[in-house]
Scaffold this motif. Structure first.
Motif, mmCIF file in Angstrom:
data_model
loop_
_atom_site.group_PDB
_atom_site.id
_atom_site.type_symbol
_atom_site.label_atom_id
_atom_site.label_comp_id
_atom_site.label_asym_id
_atom_site.label_seq_id
_atom_site.Cartn_x
_atom_site.Cartn_y
_atom_site.Cartn_z
ATOM 1 N N HIS A 134 -15.285 -42.185 -22.083
ATOM 2 C CA HIS A 134 -14.814 -42.093 -20.695
ATOM 3 C C HIS A 134 -14.423 -40.681 -20.310
ATOM 4 N N GLN A 135 -14.017 -39.848 -21.279
ATOM 5 C CA GLN A 135 -13.879 -38.417 -21.025
ATOM 6 C C GLN A 135 -13.814 -37.679 -22.345
ATOM 7 N N GLY A 136 -13.564 -36.370 -22.284
ATOM 8 C CA GLY A 136 -13.685 -35.549 -23.485
ATOM 9 C C GLY A 136 -12.743 -35.937 -24.602
ATOM 10 N N ARG A 137 -11.493 -36.229 -24.253
ATOM 11 C CA ARG A 137 -10.507 -36.500 -25.298
ATOM 12 C C ARG A 137 -10.836 -37.767 -26.072
ATOM 13 N N ALA A 138 -11.549 -38.697 -25.460
ATOM 14 C CA ALA A 138 -11.945 -39.916 -26.174
ATOM 15 C C ALA A 138 -12.994 -39.573 -27.226
ATOM 16 N N ALA A 139 -13.851 -38.611 -26.915
ATOM 17 C CA ALA A 139 -14.835 -38.150 -27.902
ATOM 18 C C ALA A 139 -14.121 -37.459 -29.059
ATOM 19 N N GLU A 140 -13.091 -36.661 -28.728
ATOM 20 C CA GLU A 140 -12.307 -35.990 -29.777
ATOM 21 C C GLU A 140 -11.640 -37.034 -30.671
ATOM 22 N N SER A 141 -11.052 -38.028 -30.033
ATOM 23 C CA SER A 141 -10.338 -39.052 -30.779
ATOM 24 C C SER A 141 -11.283 -39.794 -31.731
ATOM 25 N N ASP A 161 -5.436 -28.180 -25.281
ATOM 26 C CA ASP A 161 -4.243 -29.007 -25.505
ATOM 27 C C ASP A 161 -4.566 -30.414 -26.002
ATOM 28 N N THR A 162 -5.579 -31.060 -25.409
ATOM 29 C CA THR A 162 -5.879 -32.431 -25.843
ATOM 30 C C THR A 162 -6.498 -32.430 -27.241
ATOM 31 N N THR A 163 -7.252 -31.378 -27.549
ATOM 32 C CA THR A 163 -7.873 -31.289 -28.864
ATOM 33 C C THR A 163 -6.793 -31.131 -29.929
ATOM 34 N N ASN A 220 -13.599 -20.410 -24.274
ATOM 35 C CA ASN A 220 -12.249 -20.570 -24.814
ATOM 36 C C ASN A 220 -11.269 -20.771 -23.657
ATOM 37 N N ASN A 221 -11.047 -22.023 -23.332
ATOM 38 C CA ASN A 221 -10.287 -22.384 -22.132
ATOM 39 C C ASN A 221 -8.845 -21.919 -22.217
ATOM 40 N N ALA A 222 -8.163 -22.282 -23.300
ATOM 41 C CA ALA A 222 -6.748 -21.931 -23.423
ATOM 42 C C ALA A 222 -6.578 -20.414 -23.480
ATOM 43 N N ILE A 249 -18.949 -28.233 -31.805
ATOM 44 C CA ILE A 249 -18.653 -27.451 -30.611
ATOM 45 C C ILE A 249 -17.889 -28.320 -29.617
ATOM 46 N N ASP A 250 -16.769 -27.781 -29.115
ATOM 47 C CA ASP A 250 -16.108 -28.373 -27.959
ATOM 48 C C ASP A 250 -16.863 -27.778 -26.768
ATOM 49 N N ALA A 251 -17.736 -28.607 -26.177
ATOM 50 C CA ALA A 251 -18.808 -28.088 -25.321
ATOM 51 C C ALA A 251 -18.479 -28.095 -23.833
ATOM 52 N N CYS A 252 -17.207 -28.316 -23.475
ATOM 53 C CA CYS A 252 -16.877 -28.596 -22.070
ATOM 54 C C CYS A 252 -17.522 -27.640 -21.071
ATOM 55 N N ARG A 253 -17.557 -26.336 -21.401
ATOM 56 C CA ARG A 253 -18.132 -25.355 -20.456
ATOM 57 C C ARG A 253 -19.300 -24.627 -21.102
ATOM 58 N N PHE A 254 -20.177 -25.398 -21.688
ATOM 59 C CA PHE A 254 -21.308 -24.807 -22.430
ATOM 60 C C PHE A 254 -22.219 -23.986 -21.528
ATOM 61 N N MET A 289 -17.728 -33.503 -25.646
ATOM 62 C CA MET A 289 -17.997 -32.976 -24.308
ATOM 63 C C MET A 289 -17.187 -33.731 -23.267
ATOM 64 N N SER A 290 -16.589 -32.959 -22.351
ATOM 65 C CA SER A 290 -16.021 -33.556 -21.155
ATOM 66 C C SER A 290 -16.993 -33.301 -20.021
ATOM 67 N N ALA A 291 -17.618 -34.355 -19.532
ATOM 68 C CA ALA A 291 -18.586 -34.200 -18.441
ATOM 69 C C ALA A 291 -17.896 -33.894 -17.120
ATOM 70 N N LYS A 292 -16.558 -33.895 -17.132
ATOM 71 C CA LYS A 292 -15.791 -33.537 -15.942
ATOM 72 C C LYS A 292 -15.821 -32.037 -15.702
ATOM 73 N N LYS A 293 -16.311 -31.285 -16.658
ATOM 74 C CA LYS A 293 -16.489 -29.849 -16.483
ATOM 75 C C LYS A 293 -17.973 -29.592 -16.236
ATOM 76 N N ASP A 294 -18.679 -29.132 -17.279
ATOM 77 C CA ASP A 294 -20.082 -28.779 -17.053
ATOM 78 C C ASP A 294 -21.034 -29.986 -17.037
HETATM 79 C C1 PLP Z 1 -10.971 -30.684 -20.541
HETATM 80 C C2 PLP Z 1 -11.116 -30.242 -21.921
HETATM 81 C C3 PLP Z 1 -11.018 -31.148 -22.972
HETATM 82 C C4 PLP Z 1 -10.697 -32.625 -22.780
HETATM 83 O O1 PLP Z 1 -11.541 -33.292 -21.885
HETATM 84 P P1 PLP Z 1 -11.012 -34.455 -20.917
HETATM 85 O O2 PLP Z 1 -12.227 -34.896 -20.198
HETATM 86 O O3 PLP Z 1 -9.984 -33.866 -20.025
HETATM 87 O O4 PLP Z 1 -10.440 -35.523 -21.771
HETATM 88 C C5 PLP Z 1 -11.217 -30.654 -24.244
HETATM 89 N N1 PLP Z 1 -11.473 -29.355 -24.471
HETATM 90 C C6 PLP Z 1 -11.559 -28.457 -23.477
HETATM 91 C C7 PLP Z 1 -11.879 -27.034 -23.774
HETATM 92 C C8 PLP Z 1 -11.385 -28.862 -22.166
HETATM 93 O O5 PLP Z 1 -11.467 -27.965 -21.186
#
Ligand code: PLP
Length: 496
Positions: A134-141, A161-163, A220-222, A249-254, A289-294
């Motif tokens: 359902h979003q990125g953190r669920a994939a991490e979990s 932070d969620t990672t 590198n978001n943070a 890879i945490d691919a959110c903004r690949f 991957m969080s599809a809410k980003k890229d």
């Molecule tokens: C947003 C984000 C996440 C988590 O994704 P969610 O969809 O918010 O759960 C993990 N890593 C990075 C770098 C992010 O930007």
């Protein structure tokens, strides 16, 4: 820059070689960059549907700040004029994505929408086993649930932070190995998202540590939305290979990472973003991957892996929390939106515009002396709150104080990425260790705001900058133990 206009049309008769007059006259040259720097930025889309936003008065905003205890996550969105809290799930979808929603196949199992989703991930990233979440953190979990044991260590350029929370809630240790250049917010080093290779090597060689995987967060978001270079990714992969540790890879903004690689690495001139994306993922054993980003969608995510057995374990595990493996907590229409979004996000016109619009804001702030994190990234403007408010000590949370002022001044919602979000308690002394940096992130939702919104943001930040000496810090009144920035209550500090 992008050179798309030098293809000869089959019917082009004129031009300099033929001696015949050419369309467009003599001022057009093949080498003219598309974003001719003296021209306004053109959003490479037009608007088909609009959503009204409303200005509030300063007394109204002060009232809202009181109600939300200075925590902008607790504000009603209707009280915000320009919402730069996050770029996560807040972008606008394209007409093709909206059309794709109607093709959503809502079958419980084996939906056609899943097949299109899986095909899109395979095509864009080249990783075979695709598990929607359902979003990125669920994939991490899911991934950490399968790979981590208490006491394990996970190195990352910088955990988001969620990672971090997902690593720590399994009793494992989230180790950040950012490259040295990251700490200097004023340096123009092109790839501050790189991993510190020596630190990674030391971690991998330390026989007292169990390292079940290494991660790289792109961008590198943070750490200010900074990209990692292809060279660094290759080096990380080869260290992992040498120590037989899987690389994820945490691919959110690949796509933004690849777009910035292309702009900043002269060796990559002429390479397409699609190629760079492929080359990046070819190095990895999988990604979250969080599809809410890229993914250019409002919800969604996935875990993609190469190991078929790991994929099978993840599919078994996910039924308990996410749903059946062909929908993973999403509607069929959401899967369609992500499938289409993954293809749209690697469009170079879109990526060039996105980078140009962030640069536009940063350059104007920089010209007025506002401390903006350099080099300018791909998804957000980061203000260096420690330099913006040098009179505030770290335990007065300068980032939070600045974010509150931006809202009070002009209804802009931003996000502290500093000691409120990332500060940690020293397990021995119980004292708080401040974060490496005190940043305020103004994340720009994708394809949502125009240049005039950005002009407004520049003016509001400038007004706060002019009265910076009078800005007071905050204290934390109470806060949840995990991910405290989402729920903390703040109080203004008395005037000293
Ligand atoms: C947003 C984000 C996440 C988590 O994704 P969610 O969809 O918010 O759960 C993990 N890593 C990075 C770098 C992010 O930007």
């Amino acid at each position: 820059m992008h050179q798309g206009n030098n293809q000869q049309s089959p019917r082009a008769g004129g031009g300099p070689d033929t001696g015949l007059p050419s369309w467009g006259g003599s001022s057009l040259s093949d080498s003219e960059p598309r974003d001719g720097s003296d021209l306004p930025i053109i959003e490479p889309f037009r608007i088909k549907s609009v959503e009204p936003i409303h200005q509030t008065t300063r007394p109204e905003r002060i009232g809202f700040l009181e109600q939300c205890h200075g925590n902008l996550f607790l504000l009603p969105a209707s009280a915000v004029l320009v919402d730069l809290l996050t770029d996560s799930g807040t972008g606008a979808m394209s007409s093709e994505q909206w059309a794709a929603l109607m093709r959503g196949d809502e079958s419980y199992a084996g939906a056609k929408s899943y097949q299109r989703f899986e095909a899109a991930v395979r095509e864009v990233m080249g990783i075979p086993h695709v598990i929607p979440t359902h979003q990125g953190r669920a994939a991490e979990s899911l991934l950490f649930g399968l790979l981590l044991q208490p006491g394990d260590v996970v190195p990352n350029n910088t955990h988001f932070d969620t990672t971090r929370a997902n690593v720590e809630c399994r009793g494992a240790i989230a180790l950040d190995h950012p490259c040295e250049a990251l700490a200097d917010t004023m340096s123009d080093a092109p790839f501050k998202g790189d991993m510190d290779l020596e630190a990674l090597q030391a971690t991998l060689e330390d026989k007292s540590l169990r390292v079940p995987l290494v991660m790289m967060t792109l961008t590198n978001n943070a750490g200010g939305g900074q990209p990692a270079s292809l060279e660094n990714l290759r080096a990380v992969q080869s260290l992992c290979k040498k120590h037989s540790v899987p690389f994820y890879i945490d691919a959110c903004r690949f796509a933004e990472n690849a777009g910035l690689q292309r702009l900043r690495d002269p060796d990559l001139a002429g390479r397409s973003v699609a190629e760079l994306v492929h080359e990046t993922f070819a190095l990895a054993d999988g990604c979250t991957m969080s599809a809410k980003k890229d993914g250019l969608a409002n919800i969604g995510g996935f875990l993609a892996v190469r190991d078929p057995d790991l994929a099978e374990s993840a599919r078994r595990a996910m039924v308990v929390t996410e749903g059946f493996p062909t929908y993973g907590g999403l509607a069929g229409r959401d899967l369609e939106a992500v499938a289409r979004g993954l293809q749209e996000v690697i469009d170079e016109d879109y990526l060039d515009y996105r980078v140009a619009s962030i640069r536009y804001v940063c350059e104007r702030l920089d010209a007025r002396g506002v401390p903006v994190v350099r080099p300018y990234g791909g998804h957000a403007v980061f203000l260096d709150a420690a330099r913006f408010l040098p009179h505030l000590p770290r335990d007065h949370y300068p980032g939070q104080a600045l974010a509150i002022e931006l809202y009070a001044e002009g209804g802009i919602r931003s996000c502290e990425i500093g000691s409120v979000m990332l500060g940690q308690l020293d397990p021995d002394t119980g004292e708080e260790i401040p974060a490496a940096q005190e940043l305020v992130r103004l994340a720009v939702p994708r394809r949502t705001y125009t240049q005039s919104h950005m002009d407004y943001v520049i003016e509001i930040i400038s007004k706060v900058w002019e009265r910076r000496e009078h800005i007071r810090g905050v204290s934390i009144q109470n806060a949840p133990a995990v991910l405290r920035h989402f729920g903390a209550h703040f109080e203004p500090r008395p005037i000293p």
